[in-house]
Design a protein around this motif. Structure first.
Motif, PDB file in Angstrom:
ATOM      1  N   ASP A 524     -57.754  39.306  -8.645  1.00 16.87           N
ATOM      2  CA  ASP A 524     -57.478  38.908 -10.471  1.00 16.87           C
ATOM      3  C   ASP A 524     -58.368  39.290 -11.112  1.00 16.87           C
ATOM      4  O   ASP A 524     -59.042  39.873 -12.186  1.00 16.87           O
ATOM      5  N   ASP A 525     -59.073  38.618 -10.837  1.00 14.17           N
ATOM      6  CA  ASP A 525     -60.932  37.884 -11.566  1.00 14.17           C
ATOM      7  C   ASP A 525     -61.696  39.194 -11.474  1.00 14.17           C
ATOM      8  O   ASP A 525     -62.077  39.667 -12.313  1.00 14.17           O
ATOM      9  N   ALA A 526     -61.543  40.068 -10.329  1.00 10.51           N
ATOM     10  CA  ALA A 526     -62.106  41.901 -10.323  1.00 10.51           C
ATOM     11  C   ALA A 526     -61.468  42.241 -11.197  1.00 10.51           C
ATOM     12  O   ALA A 526     -62.507  42.867 -12.050  1.00 10.51           O
ATOM     13  N   ARG A 527     -60.695  42.281 -11.120  1.00 10.34           N
ATOM     14  CA  ARG A 527     -59.476  43.466 -12.384  1.00 10.34           C
ATOM     15  C   ARG A 527     -60.503  42.883 -13.620  1.00 10.34           C
ATOM     16  O   ARG A 527     -60.394  43.687 -14.330  1.00 10.34           O
ATOM     17  N   ALA A 528     -60.402  41.626 -14.237  1.00 10.76           N
ATOM     18  CA  ALA A 528     -60.497  41.193 -14.984  1.00 10.76           C
ATOM     19  C   ALA A 528     -62.245  41.326 -15.431  1.00 10.76           C
ATOM     20  O   ALA A 528     -63.094  41.804 -17.219  1.00 10.76           O
ATOM     21  N   VAL A 529     -63.252  41.074 -14.766  1.00 12.55           N
ATOM     22  CA  VAL A 529     -64.578  41.545 -14.222  1.00 12.55           C
ATOM     23  C   VAL A 529     -64.460  43.080 -15.333  1.00 12.55           C
ATOM     24  O   VAL A 529     -64.896  43.702 -15.670  1.00 12.55           O
ATOM     25  N   ALA A 530     -64.028  44.005 -13.852  1.00  9.42           N
ATOM     26  CA  ALA A 530     -64.097  45.703 -14.341  1.00  9.42           C
ATOM     27  C   ALA A 530     -64.192  45.893 -15.928  1.00  9.42           C
ATOM     28  O   ALA A 530     -64.178  46.650 -16.763  1.00  9.42           O
ATOM     29  N   ALA A 531     -62.756  44.916 -16.103  1.00 19.50           N
ATOM     30  CA  ALA A 531     -62.214  45.923 -17.630  1.00 19.50           C
ATOM     31  C   ALA A 531     -63.646  44.908 -18.987  1.00 19.50           C
ATOM     32  O   ALA A 531     -63.174  45.519 -19.581  1.00 19.50           O
ATOM     33  N   ASP A 532     -63.439  43.669 -18.806  1.00 18.29           N
ATOM     34  CA  ASP A 532     -65.060  42.973 -19.155  1.00 18.29           C
ATOM     35  C   ASP A 532     -65.982  44.075 -19.176  1.00 18.29           C
ATOM     36  O   ASP A 532     -66.551  44.737 -20.154  1.00 18.29           O
ATOM     37  N   ALA A 533     -66.124  44.658 -17.834  1.00 19.19           N
ATOM     38  CA  ALA A 533     -67.361  45.309 -18.031  1.00 19.19           C
ATOM     39  C   ALA A 533     -67.424  46.748 -18.762  1.00 19.19           C
ATOM     40  O   ALA A 533     -68.713  46.882 -19.310  1.00 19.19           O
ATOM     41  N   ALA A 534     -66.639  47.495 -18.903  1.00 19.69           N
ATOM     42  CA  ALA A 534     -65.941  48.909 -19.394  1.00 19.69           C
ATOM     43  C   ALA A 534     -66.064  48.417 -21.001  1.00 19.69           C
ATOM     44  O   ALA A 534     -65.993  48.667 -21.752  1.00 19.69           O
ATOM     45  N   ASP A 535     -65.500  46.777 -21.054  1.00 21.08           N
ATOM     46  CA  ASP A 535     -65.425  46.780 -22.706  1.00 21.08           C
ATOM     47  C   ASP A 535     -66.910  46.298 -23.096  1.00 21.08           C
ATOM     48  O   ASP A 535     -67.142  46.640 -24.264  1.00 21.08           O
ATOM     49  N   LEU A 536     -67.805  45.935 -22.220  1.00 20.70           N
ATOM     50  CA  LEU A 536     -69.551  46.209 -22.579  1.00 20.70           C
ATOM     51  C   LEU A 536     -69.845  47.129 -22.598  1.00 20.70           C
ATOM     52  O   LEU A 536     -71.111  47.167 -23.034  1.00 20.70           O
ATOM     53  N   LEU A 559     -60.495  44.859  -2.943  1.00 19.27           N
ATOM     54  CA  LEU A 559     -61.467  45.256  -4.670  1.00 19.27           C
ATOM     55  C   LEU A 559     -61.478  45.727  -5.105  1.00 19.27           C
ATOM     56  O   LEU A 559     -62.254  45.783  -5.991  1.00 19.27           O
ATOM     57  N   VAL A 560     -62.155  47.218  -4.377  1.00 18.37           N
ATOM     58  CA  VAL A 560     -61.906  48.666  -5.013  1.00 18.37           C
ATOM     59  C   VAL A 560     -60.931  49.055  -5.879  1.00 18.37           C
ATOM     60  O   VAL A 560     -61.140  49.065  -6.674  1.00 18.37           O
ATOM     61  N   ARG A 561     -59.781  48.920  -5.281  1.00 13.91           N
ATOM     62  CA  ARG A 561     -59.189  49.194  -5.840  1.00 13.91           C
ATOM     63  C   ARG A 561     -58.129  48.561  -7.598  1.00 13.91           C
ATOM     64  O   ARG A 561     -58.067  48.744  -8.355  1.00 13.91           O
ATOM     65  N   ALA A 562     -58.575  47.321  -7.239  1.00 12.32           N
ATOM     66  CA  ALA A 562     -58.556  46.001  -8.113  1.00 12.32           C
ATOM     67  C   ALA A 562     -59.669  46.077  -9.643  1.00 12.32           C
ATOM     68  O   ALA A 562     -58.884  46.621 -10.372  1.00 12.32           O
ATOM     69  N   LEU A 563     -60.611  46.650  -9.064  1.00 12.25           N
ATOM     70  CA  LEU A 563     -61.879  47.549 -10.207  1.00 12.25           C
ATOM     71  C   LEU A 563     -61.517  48.596 -10.545  1.00 12.25           C
ATOM     72  O   LEU A 563     -61.099  48.430 -11.724  1.00 12.25           O
ATOM     73  N   ARG A 564     -60.620  49.520  -9.862  1.00 11.92           N
ATOM     74  CA  ARG A 564     -59.785  51.089 -10.605  1.00 11.92           C
ATOM     75  C   ARG A 564     -58.341  50.326 -11.679  1.00 11.92           C
ATOM     76  O   ARG A 564     -58.914  51.256 -12.417  1.00 11.92           O
ATOM     77  N   VAL A 565     -58.569  49.435 -10.905  1.00 10.65           N
ATOM     78  CA  VAL A 565     -57.091  49.207 -11.790  1.00 10.65           C
ATOM     79  C   VAL A 565     -57.362  48.250 -13.305  1.00 10.65           C
ATOM     80  O   VAL A 565     -57.135  48.430 -14.984  1.00 10.65           O
ATOM     81  N   GLY A 566     -58.527  47.677 -13.266  1.00  9.86           N
ATOM     82  CA  GLY A 566     -58.807  46.752 -14.492  1.00  9.86           C
ATOM     83  C   GLY A 566     -60.313  47.808 -15.099  1.00  9.86           C
ATOM     84  O   GLY A 566     -59.813  48.108 -15.961  1.00  9.86           O
ATOM     85  N   ALA A 567     -60.528  49.059 -15.075  1.00 11.97           N
ATOM     86  CA  ALA A 567     -61.099  50.147 -15.099  1.00 11.97           C
ATOM     87  C   ALA A 567     -60.975  51.326 -14.630  1.00 11.97           C
ATOM     88  O   ALA A 567     -62.018  51.902 -14.004  1.00 11.97           O
ATOM     89  N   PRO A 568     -60.206  51.957 -15.251  1.00 10.27           N
ATOM     90  CA  PRO A 568     -60.208  53.484 -14.518  1.00 10.27           C
ATOM     91  C   PRO A 568     -61.084  54.275 -13.877  1.00 10.27           C
ATOM     92  O   PRO A 568     -61.154  54.931 -13.485  1.00 10.27           O
ATOM     93  N   GLY A 569     -62.273  54.063 -15.417  1.00  9.62           N
ATOM     94  CA  GLY A 569     -63.029  55.467 -15.245  1.00  9.62           C
ATOM     95  C   GLY A 569     -64.408  54.858 -14.826  1.00  9.62           C
ATOM     96  O   GLY A 569     -65.306  55.435 -15.206  1.00  9.62           O
ATOM     97  N   ILE A 570     -64.163  53.714 -14.450  1.00  6.91           N
ATOM     98  CA  ILE A 570     -66.024  52.748 -13.940  1.00  6.91           C
ATOM     99  C   ILE A 570     -65.931  53.699 -12.667  1.00  6.91           C
ATOM    100  O   ILE A 570     -65.723  54.381 -11.966  1.00  6.91           O
ATOM    101  N   HIS A 571     -66.875  53.444 -12.361  1.00  8.71           N
ATOM    102  CA  HIS A 571     -68.272  54.317 -11.392  1.00  8.71           C
ATOM    103  C   HIS A 571     -68.042  52.820 -10.267  1.00  8.71           C
ATOM    104  O   HIS A 571     -68.515  51.910 -10.880  1.00  8.71           O
ATOM    105  N   VAL A 572     -67.462  53.131  -9.289  1.00  2.55           N
ATOM    106  CA  VAL A 572     -67.959  52.115  -8.466  1.00  2.55           C
ATOM    107  C   VAL A 572     -68.658  52.280  -6.983  1.00  2.55           C
ATOM    108  O   VAL A 572     -68.824  53.180  -6.220  1.00  2.55           O
TER     109      VAL A 572
END
Length: 799
Positions: A524-536, A559-572
């Motif tokens: 859950d934190d990973a999803r939130a980290v990715a969403a926050d990073a994309a927002d910034l 973990l990778v899937r969680a990041l993708r949920v939090g920020a679908p367009g971000i480059h992992v």
């Protein structure tokens, strides 16, 4: 493939003109000005039909030429011979003033040695075209240009162009395409024996853009449409295969656009010399008078490609530069009748459009194949003209062209012999040592300046002792070394300094049930980290570190899937070879299976970290917990072969020797020769307590870094394009110095973010975009945001 259409009120007269023009296009009739104007304005179903007609015409022409389904390109190096110019175009970032050259420590003209350093590397990479591009007649505006030409005994810039063109072909066997701007008939005649083809964009026939104050060509004498049309006409009379084209979206009207295409068609009908028409879309560039202008409208651009095809006919070559369009637009452009991508370089930047990197050739071939075509390399002169060499090529060009042309097709030979051996002749190539062909004699011991020049010319000619001498340079020798390395950087990857907006997440901090440690996190934190990073504004999230042994190894992919949920367009950008091996071993997937699972989970690229120096002696002494060297090499090579690109690193300044540093760089170059997977190299000083050890006793830390960056640039040139400056390790004040020593990239912003900032390695260190721009500004080089794989980030031009 209907695009979003501009709303237009019903206009019966316009509809009738469009209908009449489409009837003539369907019948294959010669289109006139009113027809072309009407077709440039079509939309809806008429737009779709326009594109179908253009594509059909292209296919007929390719079939008639005996190469159905072939789209061509030229493998080239771009040589910006001088960036001085007498014109003042409002959209151009190519040109410099003498004052700007002085601030950049850049010469008024590339020297013959600098030119050969670039083209020899290109020849080694299979390039067959050297594109000479330069400003128009700079000596007529700038005394500094006149003085430089006088100093070296050249009557004019074009006289120097001829000298350089002859030198390139004589020394490397490469063919030169001349693009020096406006030329008189006498100058065209003088240059014809030096190159099989020449070119100059018409751009537009609009006199308003030339004569009206504030318009793009006002104050630029060489942009007079009549003058440019006269050059095209003279080239035809002199039987010179000529490339020209139009620029879409610089303020011209639709009627202007149509008139320009008709003018090119008429010139070609008179002389038969227009070997290709480039239809180029305008792209706004920072720090120009047109920086706030909109880019060319995509629908209008595609329509211009289609109309160019129908006006010029099925047997014309219509080029669309692939770096000026997003790959998603390729289907539209090919569907509108394009059949050529133009010159694409595996070595040099597009110095005219430095914000738009070339596509990787493998990617371009793949995209072309997806569109149902095969990509084939051509030469700078198109095959129709090579097939009639007596008519179109100067006798001096017959042998160099024949050496590189496929006798069956007139395209480039599928596998050409060494360009250098072609230039020497087979007997010379066998009998004369390569080094003796270039140097006046043996290099004296520790002659750092000459060693640096040889390294810039061809890194393969230096032995380990000579590279060590460069690594150990001090004083004036070090200054000469870094200047040479920076020249190599300038004339290959270009002037831009780049940065990616990113955030780190250390996967060793993952816990299914986190405790109180702020560095720990769950999915859950990973999803939130990715969403926050994309927002910034981040475009990348970098993940590395072993998942703890008491956690399920499935966490790597979860973990990778969680990041993708939090920020679908971000480059992992995730997982070092050591991490991938851990996943492979703990799950039983094996290395290839682990890489497949990471790809399926959403990993885009991988970090090439987790190694200090590629030496078991060093690993045992400094980092015995790191992955064994052979397993690191196997892991990174497998990642590349699985389609992942990666970074590469070296940690220096501890127990390693100069020879071990050189061996490390050579090994990276060898891996790159096999896989082509490294995007950049990062020379990183190891911090204390083990680090901070100088290679040369008493040499300042900054000079240690300068030597390492410069040698990295020289040894890896032509192999790994980008050299990143690790600002977190050397400090912000040192970064501009190292960017003058061969570096071209600042890595990432390393945003802490607002969610779990302690979960990222190097948290507390950030380089905001505005700070990076201020850091680069004194260098007088453009600063740009990039993606992880060195493409242009959307909205990424720092202005």
């Amino acid at each position: 493939m209907t695009l979003l259409e501009p709303s237009r009120a019903a206009d019966p007269a316009r509809s009738a003109r469009t209908a009449d023009a489409l009837v003539r296009a369907r019948a294959g009739e010669r289109l006139e000005l009113d027809d072309a104007t009407a077709l440039l304005e079509v939309d809806g179903d008429d737009f779709d039909e326009l594109c179908r007609l253009a594509a059909s015409a292209r296919d007929r022409g390719l079939a008639d030429a005996g190469r159905p389904g072939i789209i061509t390109y030229s493998r080239k190096v771009f040589v910006p011979l001088t960036t001085l110019c007498r014109d003042r175009c409002h959209y151009c970032v190519f040109v410099d003033t003498p004052g700007q050259l002085l601030k950049k420590n850049k010469p008024a003209y590339m020297s013959p040695a600098q030119v050969l350093q670039v083209v020899r590397q290109g020849a080694a990479m299979g390039c067959k075209e050297a594109l000479l591009t330069l400003g128009d007649r700079p000596e007529q505006r700038w005394p500094e240009a006149r003085a430089r030409l006088d100093e070296h005994g050249f009557a004019s810039t074009l006289d120097y162009v001829a000298h350089i063109a002859r030198l390139i072909t004589a020394e490397t066997g490469m063919l030169v395409h001349l693009n020096p701007g406006v030329m008189s008939a006498d100058e065209l005649r003088m240059l014809r024996p030096t190159a099989p083809s020449m070119g100059m964009m018409l751009e537009t026939t609009s006199r308003r853009l030339y004569e009206e104050p504030g318009q793009v060509h006002f104050g630029s004498p060489d942009k007079d449409p009549d003058v440019r049309l006269a050059v095209i006409e003279d080239a035809g009379r002199l039987r010179i295969p000529f490339t020209t084209g139009i620029l879409v979206g610089i303020g011209e009207t639709i009627r202007d656009r149509a008139e320009s295409l008709i003018a090119l068609r008429d010139a070609h009908e008179r002389h038969g010399h227009v070997q290709e028409v480039i239809v180029q879309n305008f792209r706004a560039k920072p720090r120009t008078a047109m920086q706030d202008a909109a880019d060319a409208d995509l629908r209008e651009y595609v329509a211009a490609v289609a109309v160019a095809r129908l006006v010029m006919g099925p047997h014309a070559r219509i080029q669309v530069p692939p770096n000026l369009s997003d790959a998603t637009a390729f289907a539209l452009l090919v569907g509108a009748g394009a059949d050529d991508w133009g010159g694409v370089s595996p070595l040099t930047a597009d110095h005219v459009n430095p914000e738009r990197p070339w596509p990787h050739l493998d990617d371009l071939a793949a995209r072309t194949a997806e569109l149902g075509f095969t990509l084939r390399e051509r030469l700078t002169a198109h095959s129709e003209y090579i097939g009639d060499a007596e008519e179109w090529l100067d006798p001096a060009m017959h042998a160099p062209v024949a050496a590189l042309a496929d006798p069956e097709t007139g395209l480039a030979r599928p596998s050409s012999p060494s360009l250098r051996s072609l230039a020497q002749g087979p007997d010379d190539a066998e009998q004369v040592p390569e080094r003796a062909q270039r140097d006046e004699g043996p290099t004296p011991a520790h002659d750092v300046r000459r060693l640096a020049e040889r390294a810039a010319d061809d890194p393969a000619t230096l032995d380990d002792a000579e590279w060590t001498a460069l690594l150990e340079a001090t004083g004036d020798d070090l200054d000469a070394l870094t200047a040479t390395a920076d020249d190599v950087r300038r004339y290959t990857v270009g002037e831009a300094v780049t940065l990616v907006v990113n955030r780190n997440l250390t996967s060793s901090g993952f816990r299914a049930a986190p405790g109180d440690d702020p560095a720990e996190f769950d999915l859950d934190d990973a999803r939130a980290v990715a969403a926050d990073a994309a927002d910034l504004g981040a475009t990348e999230i970098c993940v590395q570190g072993l998942i703890p042994a008491d956690e399920d190894p499935a966490a790597y992919t979860d973990l990778v899937r969680a990041l993708r949920v939090g920020a679908p367009g971000i480059h992992v950008h995730a997982y070092r070879p050591q991490d991938v091996w851990d996943l492979a071993d703990r799950t039983g997937l094996g290395l290839d299976g682990a890489l497949r699972s990471l790809r399926e989970a959403g990993v885009d690229t991988v970090p090439g970290t987790g190694v200090k120096v590629l030496s078991e002696r060093v690993r045992a002494a400094v980092a015995p917990g790191d992955l064994e060297i052979d397993r690191w090499v196997e892991g990174i090579t497998a990642a590349h072969r699985a389609g992942f690109r990666s970074t590469s690193v070296l940690f220096y300044g501890h127990v390693e020797t100069a020879a071990e540093r050189i061996a490390h760089l050579r090994m990276l170059r060898g891996i790159q020769a096999q896989t082509g997977g490294f995007t950049e190299f990062v020379p990183i000083p190891l911090p204390g307590p083990a680090g901070g050890v100088p290679l040369v006793g008493g040499r300042a830390a900054l000079d240690e870094h300068r030597a390492m960056v410069a040698v990295s640039r020289l040894l890896l040139s032509g192999s790994i394009a980008h050299v990143q400056i690790p600002w977190t390790r050397i400090g912000r004040p040192a970064a501009p110095v190292l960017l003058r020593s061969g570096g071209d990239d600042l890595g990432g912003t390393l945003l802490d973010g607002r969610v779990k900032p302690e979960a990222g390695i190097e948290h507390g260190l950030e380089l905001p975009v505005a700070d990076a721009a201020r850091l680069v500004a004194p260098l007088f080089r453009p600063f740009r945001l990039r993606t992880t794989d060195y493409r242009r980030a959307d909205g990424g031009d720092a202005r």
